[in-house]
Design a protein around this motif. Structure first.
Motif: not given
Length: 674
Positions: A84-97, A99-102, A264-271
């Protein structure tokens, strides 16, 4: 703090730039896009169309695939470390969007979806095989092939009779009908006995009458070739092969465990894609241009307009009219101290756009009331410490994050007030030293034996509960006065100065007169003489008569009586409600003291090497229960005082939350790019 002022934004832009503009608005997160309704009766605007929803449908399908993939990975993959105490990764907006990773994550999700379907099919196949083996189990003792059928000369029947049937009597009855019969016993279970009946065709009709009398029922064994034992062996082999295939398939799922973060990052991107497409579907199209209607906070207006100048578009912003206030979204202007109170306000209802943000007014009272009821140095330190660890480790968002930060402040308040009121696991220090026969320790406020020279508790709910009760009522009266002042200011702001004086100021004069009367009764003179008291009371009563200013005839009398009755009972009941501050403080202290006494009873009769561990074992269990119980009770009662006693003085609810098009993630945090 105040409510952020909003302006209506209307924008017309080129359809070719629509996607880029929406991405900009999502990046800035300062515009709420609404459904255009103002021009719905205009035939020109009626000719505009809505954008297609195909992209929105695709985005939702992709989200479903990603959610299904994560569920599959959670169900069949290895357990992740961190808990439960696992920290979320911190990424840039460019990494979130990216397209290749998505696309790579979507491909992984598709493969996991296939594996999930294979696993489901394998489980279904195994259930079928096990069911077939169960159906064959009663026939395993039979060496006759199951596909055996009747011939022209011999009738063959597979069937069952009740488990209580007498097979010897059945055989005898069949033999009496014909010598050309045979009954083969295959097996039995708790309810039935399984048989194979063979007879010559000439005696078939008479023998079937006997079988009918004994409750014989034919069994359908179609599709089997060979004996039951041979088929069972084959099914066992198929089941083992299926289990091996299942294990290999689950192992393939587990191999995707390192890709969980990417999914999980891709799910955030899809949202984010869905949010943007939903906003796009609220626009109006003309074929080459589009129309956007929304709201922008005034502090963000200039920054937004600077960015809009980079596009081929025109826009206008305007202040909402009073009749538009119910539709204006509400954004609370908060700081680090008032922002955690937002979750408390939202559980009740956001204030109306022309109302007052209660967070800043409520914060000192809420934190103080919670600390006063919880009131224990150790309890408060534990609460603040646990919540601080959660905040640092996980950086929770939304309402849960606000609650965690609020509990940190409340825990600190509880620790400070607990120290000043002498609470440390209730009276743990006294009980522990008495158990060991040691002198009471000398600690300012917490443990001050008589003659020690150190200050004792400022307030002691165990020794002087009446003083604590009076203090609680006074503090409650102060909060009610603050609410009345806010209401007075709201009426004056709306131009209703005389209403503020007659409806609110009247009671201030009455309160002043009552206070002066109480001072004179205790021997303290006020206003220079005792005669000043009736003057103030009379002035207040005369002002109170003005509350019937809108009534006519005899209605003035009933209006005054109603105002006096409702005011007296209302304010008296509200002030009396704050007695719960003392009650909750006393309850927590008494329960804690009871556990300390229970811990000292067995501990005192044992050698210290045994008694001390027993003492602390009972203390830990008992106080853990007390902390959990009191956190819930204190939270509920503190919130209740705000909702029912404080808010009723001035609060105008009914605001709708401001929901901008922004980047809202669940699994990752976004940092600003350099």
């Amino acid at each position: 703090m105040s409510i952020v002022k909003m302006k209506r934004l209307r924008l017309i832009g080129m359809q070719a730039e629509r996607g880029a503009l929406l991405k900009l608005l999502q990046h800035m997160g300062c515009v709420e896009i609404d459904e255009p309704t103002e021009f719905r009766d205009d035939p020109v605007w009626d000719s505009l169309t809505r954008p297609d929803t195909q992209a929105l449908g695709r985005a939702r399908e992709q989200r479903s695939e990603l959610e299904g993939a994560l569920k599959t990975l959670k169900k069949y993959g290895p357990r992740q470390k961190g808990g439960l105490l696992k920290a979320r990764p911190v990424i840039t907006e460019g990494e979130l969007f990216d397209d290749r990773a998505y696309e790579a994550a979507l491909a992984d999700a598709g493969r996991l979806g296939e594996l999930e379907r294979q696993i489901s099919a394998l489980y279904a196949e195994q259930n079928k095989l096990r069911t077939q083996r169960l159906s064959l189990a009663p026939w395993l003792g039979l060496d006759i092939p199951l596909e055996t059928t009747s011939t022209e000369e011999v009738a063959v029947l597979f069937g069952t009779v009740a488990g209580t049937a007498d097979l010897d009597a059945l055989e005898q009855a069949l033999t009496e009908k014909s010598e050309l019969t045979q009954l083969v016993r295959a097996g039995s279970d708790a309810q039935l006995q399984y048989l194979v009946f063979l007879c010559h065709r000439s005696a078939e009709e008479e023998c079937q009458e006997v079988l009918k009398d004994f409750g014989f029922s034919r069994s359908a064994l179609r599709g089997w070739i060979g004996t039951a034992a041979e088929n069972d062996k084959r099914l066992a082999q198929e089941l083992a092969q299926s289990e091996q295939t299942l294990a290999e398939t689950i192992a393939q799922v587990a191999a995707f465990a390192p890709r969980k973060g990417a999914l999980e990052q891709a799910l955030d991107r899809s949202n984010q894609e869905i949010s943007r497409e939903e906003a796009r579907c609220r626009l109006l199209d003309s074929g080459t241009a589009f129309f956007l209607d929304g709201w922008v906070p005034v502090p963000e207006e200039e920054k937004l307009l600077q960015k809009l100048r980079e596009f081929t578009c025109c826009w206008e912003t305007e202040e909402p009219l009073p009749e538009d206030y119910p539709q204006v979204p509400v954004k609370l202007k908060s700081n680090v101290l008032t922002e955690p109170l937002t979750t408390i306000t939202e559980m009740y209802s956001l204030p109306a756009y022309d109302g007052v943000d209660p967070n800043g007014l409520m914060m000192p009272f809420y934190v103080f009331f919670f600390g006063f009821m919880f009131a224990d140095l150790a309890y408060g330190a534990i609460l603040a410490g646990v919540c601080a660890v959660i905040q640092i480790k996980t950086r929770p968002k939304g309402g849960f994050g606000q609650l965690i930060r609020l509990m940190i402040m409340c825990g600190i308040s509880s620790a400070v007030i607990g120290f000043l009121t002498g609470g440390f696991f209730s009276d743990l220090l006294v009980q522990f030293t008495d158990m060991l026969g040691l002198p009471q320790p000398v600690i300012p406020f917490l443990s001050a034996p008589e003659g020690s020279g150190v200050p004792g508790p400022v307030l002691s709910v165990m020794d002087d509960p009446m003083t604590v009760l009076v203090f609680a009522l006074i503090v409650g009266f102060v909060q009610i006065l603050v609410g009345m002042i806010v209401k007075f200011w709201m009426l004056c702001r709306a131009g209703q100065v005389w209403d503020a004086i007659w409806d609110i100021g009247t009671w201030w004069v009455i309160f002043l007169g009552i206070g002066l009367f109480a001072l004179n009764m205790t021997g303290v003179t006020a206003l220079g003489s005792v005669g000043g008291v009736p003057v103030v009371l009379i002035a207040g009563c005369l002002m109170l008569l003005a509350q019937a200013r809108t009534a006519k005839g005899f209605g003035k009398v009933t209006a005054v009586i109603s105002a006096v009755y409702n005011g007296v009972t209302g304010y008296f009941g509200d002030i009396l409600s704050y007695s719960r501050l003392m009650v909750m403080m006393l309850a927590g202290s008494v329960i804690g003291q009871v556990f300390n006494i229970l811990a000292a009873m067995p501990g005192g009769g044992l050698p210290p090497v045994v008694g001390i561990p027993v003492f602390f074992l009972i203390v830990i269990v008992g106080h853990a229960f007390n902390i959990g119980l009191n956190v819930i009770g204190t939270y509920v009662h503190t919130s209740r005082l705000q909702y029912l006693e404080f808010f009723k003085q001035f609060y105008a609810e009914g605001g709708r939350p401001w929901r901008p098009l922004n980047i809202a993630t669940k699994y990752v945090d976004i940092k600003e790019e350099e």
